[in-house]
Scaffold this motif. Structure first.
Motif, PDB file in Angstrom:
ATOM      1  N   UNK A  50      69.229  98.909  11.660  1.00 23.67           N
ATOM      2  CA  UNK A  50      68.788 100.303  11.798  1.00 23.67           C
ATOM      3  C   UNK A  50      67.725 100.645  10.764  1.00 23.67           C
ATOM      4  N   UNK A  51      67.901 100.171   9.542  1.00 25.10           N
ATOM      5  CA  UNK A  51      66.915 100.423   8.487  1.00 25.10           C
ATOM      6  C   UNK A  51      65.586  99.765   8.848  1.00 25.10           C
ATOM      7  N   UNK A  52      65.654  98.526   9.306  1.00 29.03           N
ATOM      8  CA  UNK A  52      64.427  97.815   9.688  1.00 29.03           C
ATOM      9  C   UNK A  52      63.745  98.481  10.884  1.00 29.03           C
ATOM     10  N   UNK A  53      64.546  98.867  11.886  1.00 28.66           N
ATOM     11  CA  UNK A  53      63.985  99.515  13.079  1.00 28.66           C
ATOM     12  C   UNK A  53      63.366 100.859  12.723  1.00 28.66           C
ATOM     13  N   UNK A  54      64.036 101.624  11.858  1.00 39.04           N
ATOM     14  CA  UNK A  54      63.516 102.933  11.454  1.00 39.04           C
ATOM     15  C   UNK A  54      62.179 102.801  10.741  1.00 39.04           C
ATOM     16  N   UNK A  55      62.091 101.820   9.853  1.00 37.71           N
ATOM     17  CA  UNK A  55      60.844 101.614   9.120  1.00 37.71           C
ATOM     18  C   UNK A  55      59.697 101.279  10.075  1.00 37.71           C
ATOM     19  N   UNK A  56      59.988 100.439  11.072  1.00 45.46           N
ATOM     20  CA  UNK A  56      58.937 100.037  12.016  1.00 45.46           C
ATOM     21  C   UNK A  56      58.502 101.204  12.892  1.00 45.46           C
ATOM     22  N   UNK A  57      59.465 101.952  13.415  1.00 43.83           N
ATOM     23  CA  UNK A  57      59.125 103.070  14.298  1.00 43.83           C
ATOM     24  C   UNK A  57      58.407 104.163  13.533  1.00 43.83           C
ATOM     25  N   UNK A  58      58.896 104.491  12.340  1.00 44.57           N
ATOM     26  CA  UNK A  58      58.233 105.517  11.531  1.00 44.57           C
ATOM     27  C   UNK A  58      56.789 105.131  11.229  1.00 44.57           C
ATOM     28  N   UNK A  59      56.585 103.847  10.907  1.00 42.75           N
ATOM     29  CA  UNK A  59      55.219 103.392  10.638  1.00 42.75           C
ATOM     30  C   UNK A  59      54.346 103.506  11.893  1.00 42.75           C
ATOM     31  N   UNK A  60      54.915 103.188  13.045  1.00 41.44           N
ATOM     32  CA  UNK A  60      54.150 103.288  14.286  1.00 41.44           C
ATOM     33  C   UNK A  60      53.717 104.725  14.545  1.00 41.44           C
ATOM     34  N   UNK A  61      54.624 105.678  14.294  1.00 41.63           N
ATOM     35  CA  UNK A  61      54.280 107.095  14.454  1.00 41.63           C
ATOM     36  C   UNK A  61      53.245 107.515  13.414  1.00 41.63           C
ATOM     37  N   UNK A  62      53.443 107.082  12.175  1.00 41.13           N
ATOM     38  CA  UNK A  62      52.512 107.387  11.089  1.00 41.13           C
ATOM     39  C   UNK A  62      51.112 106.876  11.422  1.00 41.13           C
ATOM     40  N   UNK A  63      51.051 105.661  11.922  1.00 40.67           N
ATOM     41  CA  UNK A  63      49.773 105.056  12.280  1.00 40.67           C
ATOM     42  C   UNK A  63      49.095 105.829  13.402  1.00 40.67           C
TER      43      UNK A  63
ATOM     44  N   UNK B 259      54.903 121.230   5.845  1.00 38.03           N
ATOM     45  CA  UNK B 259      54.364 121.941   7.002  1.00 38.03           C
ATOM     46  C   UNK B 259      53.270 122.912   6.586  1.00 38.03           C
ATOM     47  N   UNK B 260      53.509 123.648   5.513  1.00 41.85           N
ATOM     48  CA  UNK B 260      52.514 124.612   5.025  1.00 41.85           C
ATOM     49  C   UNK B 260      51.231 123.936   4.583  1.00 41.85           C
ATOM     50  N   UNK B 261      51.355 122.681   4.160  1.00 46.33           N
ATOM     51  CA  UNK B 261      50.169 121.924   3.752  1.00 46.33           C
ATOM     52  C   UNK B 261      49.503 121.209   4.928  1.00 46.33           C
ATOM     53  N   UNK B 262      49.953 121.519   6.142  1.00 47.42           N
ATOM     54  CA  UNK B 262      49.310 120.986   7.339  1.00 47.42           C
ATOM     55  C   UNK B 262      49.778 119.615   7.762  1.00 47.42           C
ATOM     56  N   UNK B 263      50.869 119.110   7.179  1.00 46.66           N
ATOM     57  CA  UNK B 263      51.357 117.778   7.516  1.00 46.66           C
ATOM     58  C   UNK B 263      52.433 117.844   8.593  1.00 46.66           C
ATOM     59  N   UNK B 264      52.595 116.750   9.318  1.00 41.63           N
ATOM     60  CA  UNK B 264      53.672 116.594  10.294  1.00 41.63           C
ATOM     61  C   UNK B 264      54.779 115.770   9.637  1.00 41.63           C
ATOM     62  N   UNK B 265      55.925 116.365   9.310  1.00 38.92           N
ATOM     63  CA  UNK B 265      57.023 115.570   8.767  1.00 38.92           C
ATOM     64  C   UNK B 265      57.588 114.637   9.833  1.00 38.92           C
ATOM     65  N   UNK B 266      57.918 113.412   9.438  1.00 38.90           N
ATOM     66  CA  UNK B 266      58.524 112.424  10.330  1.00 38.90           C
ATOM     67  C   UNK B 266      59.931 112.143   9.813  1.00 38.90           C
ATOM     68  N   UNK B 267      60.931 112.415  10.632  1.00 41.12           N
ATOM     69  CA  UNK B 267      62.326 112.239  10.231  1.00 41.12           C
ATOM     70  C   UNK B 267      62.922 111.032  10.930  1.00 41.12           C
ATOM     71  N   UNK B 268      63.427 110.079  10.149  1.00 37.72           N
ATOM     72  CA  UNK B 268      64.114 108.910  10.680  1.00 37.72           C
ATOM     73  C   UNK B 268      65.577 109.265  10.968  1.00 37.72           C
ATOM     74  N   UNK B 269      66.229 108.525  11.874  1.00 34.12           N
ATOM     75  CA  UNK B 269      67.659 108.746  12.122  1.00 34.12           C
ATOM     76  C   UNK B 269      68.522 108.080  11.044  1.00 34.12           C
ATOM     77  N   UNK B 270      68.130 108.380   9.812  1.00 35.06           N
ATOM     78  CA  UNK B 270      68.723 107.783   8.615  1.00 35.06           C
ATOM     79  C   UNK B 270      68.899 108.900   7.596  1.00 35.06           C
ATOM     80  N   UNK B 271      70.025 108.901   6.891  1.00 35.15           N
ATOM     81  CA  UNK B 271      70.222 109.856   5.818  1.00 35.15           C
ATOM     82  C   UNK B 271      70.700 109.142   4.574  1.00 35.15           C
ATOM     83  N   UNK B 272      70.753 109.879   3.481  1.00 33.25           N
ATOM     84  CA  UNK B 272      71.185 109.302   2.209  1.00 33.25           C
ATOM     85  C   UNK B 272      72.280 110.175   1.616  1.00 33.25           C
TER      86      UNK B 272
END
Length: 263
Positions: A102-115, A161-174
């Motif tokens: 899940x950690x590996x998959x989250x990192x890959x998907x988040x990067x794909x969205x970021x890219x 959000x106020x700074x114009x960024x799109x937050x990306x949330x992974x299905x991971x918490x701490x």
């Protein structure tokens, strides 16, 4: 709640469509949409077009927060590495091997969205804004590393959000000690929407829409949907039940509208 097909392509836009689009500008400018994307949708070749749609929403002055799933990616990694998985959705038990995937998959998907968002000219950020706690033992089953949302750092997200960024949330918490827990993405989208006072949640899925007993429901009230879930939850196809349940919970908590759309 509404359900339906993707937006009309530019080649088929009619004047009536354009008037409908223009109504969005004054009505939703400055408001927050939580866009929840299934892992299977991220893996599809059409995902680049969805990210362009996100850029259009941003250009209209709509604030967007993205939440993504990883079910498809966990299954793919499991097959590739020949590692058995205990759960793909973040609802059942998550053992150590599944958490690692899940950690590996989250990192890959988040990067794909970021890219993709970067290519669309948008600022974005992968965050650690979700504090989680273990689900613990439910009905005699130890859910191990499966978690639920304990707290959303909404001030942090609002600042992005106020700074114009799109937050990306992974299905991971701490947790409080910084240990990783797996969270169901539908649940997370609802929690984020509630915390930020979002106007809409848009679930993008592989399904054609809200399918109940084999019929696509294009629009349905929360009262009717809640009644159908209570009467026969098995009437909902595939992963649609999870989204329907979170849609009901979100609307009852004050989110005005939820859409379930073919991604």
């Amino acid at each position: 709640m509404s359900s339906g097909q993707p937006a009309t392509s530019p080649a088929t836009i009619k004047p009536t469509d354009l008037r409908g689009i223009l109504k969005y500008v004054p009505r939703f400018q400055g408001q927050i949409f939580v866009v929840a994307v299934d892992g299977a949708v991220v893996a599809d070749e059409n995902f680049a077009n969805i990210l362009l749609d996100i850029a259009v929403l941003k250009s209209l002055g709509i604030k967007v927060v993205m939440v993504h799933g990883i079910g498809q990616q966990i299954r793919d990694l499991s097959g590739l590495r020949q590692i058995p998985i205990s759960d793909t959705t973040g609802e059942g038990p998550t053992d150590a091997a599944t958490l690692d995937l899940a950690i590996r998959a989250s990192a890959r998907v988040s990067h794909q969205i970021l890219e993709g968002l970067t290519q669309a000219g948008l600022k974005c950020a992968i965050t650690n804004a979700v504090r989680a706690v273990p689900m613990g033992i439910l009905k005699g089953t130890d859910l191990q590393f499966t978690g639920r949302v304990d707290r959303i750092d909404k001030e942090f997200l609002q600042q992005l959000i106020q700074n114009g960024a799109v937050p990306i949330l992974q299905p991971i918490g701490f947790d409080r000690d910084g240990r990783t827990l797996r969270i169901n993405s539908d649940l997370l989208a609802r929690e984020i929407a509630e915390a930020l006072g979002a106007t809409k949640i848009v679930f993008l899925t592989q399904a054609a829409g809200l399918e109940i007993d084999g019929e696509i429901r294009r629009e349905i009230s929360v009262e009717v949907l809640a009644g159908l879930l209570e009467k026969d939850a098995n009437a909902f196809a595939g992963r649609i039940r999870s989204k329907a349940q979170e849609a009901v919970a979100a609307i009852l908590a004050g989110v005005p509208r939820v859409h379930l759309v073919d991604g």
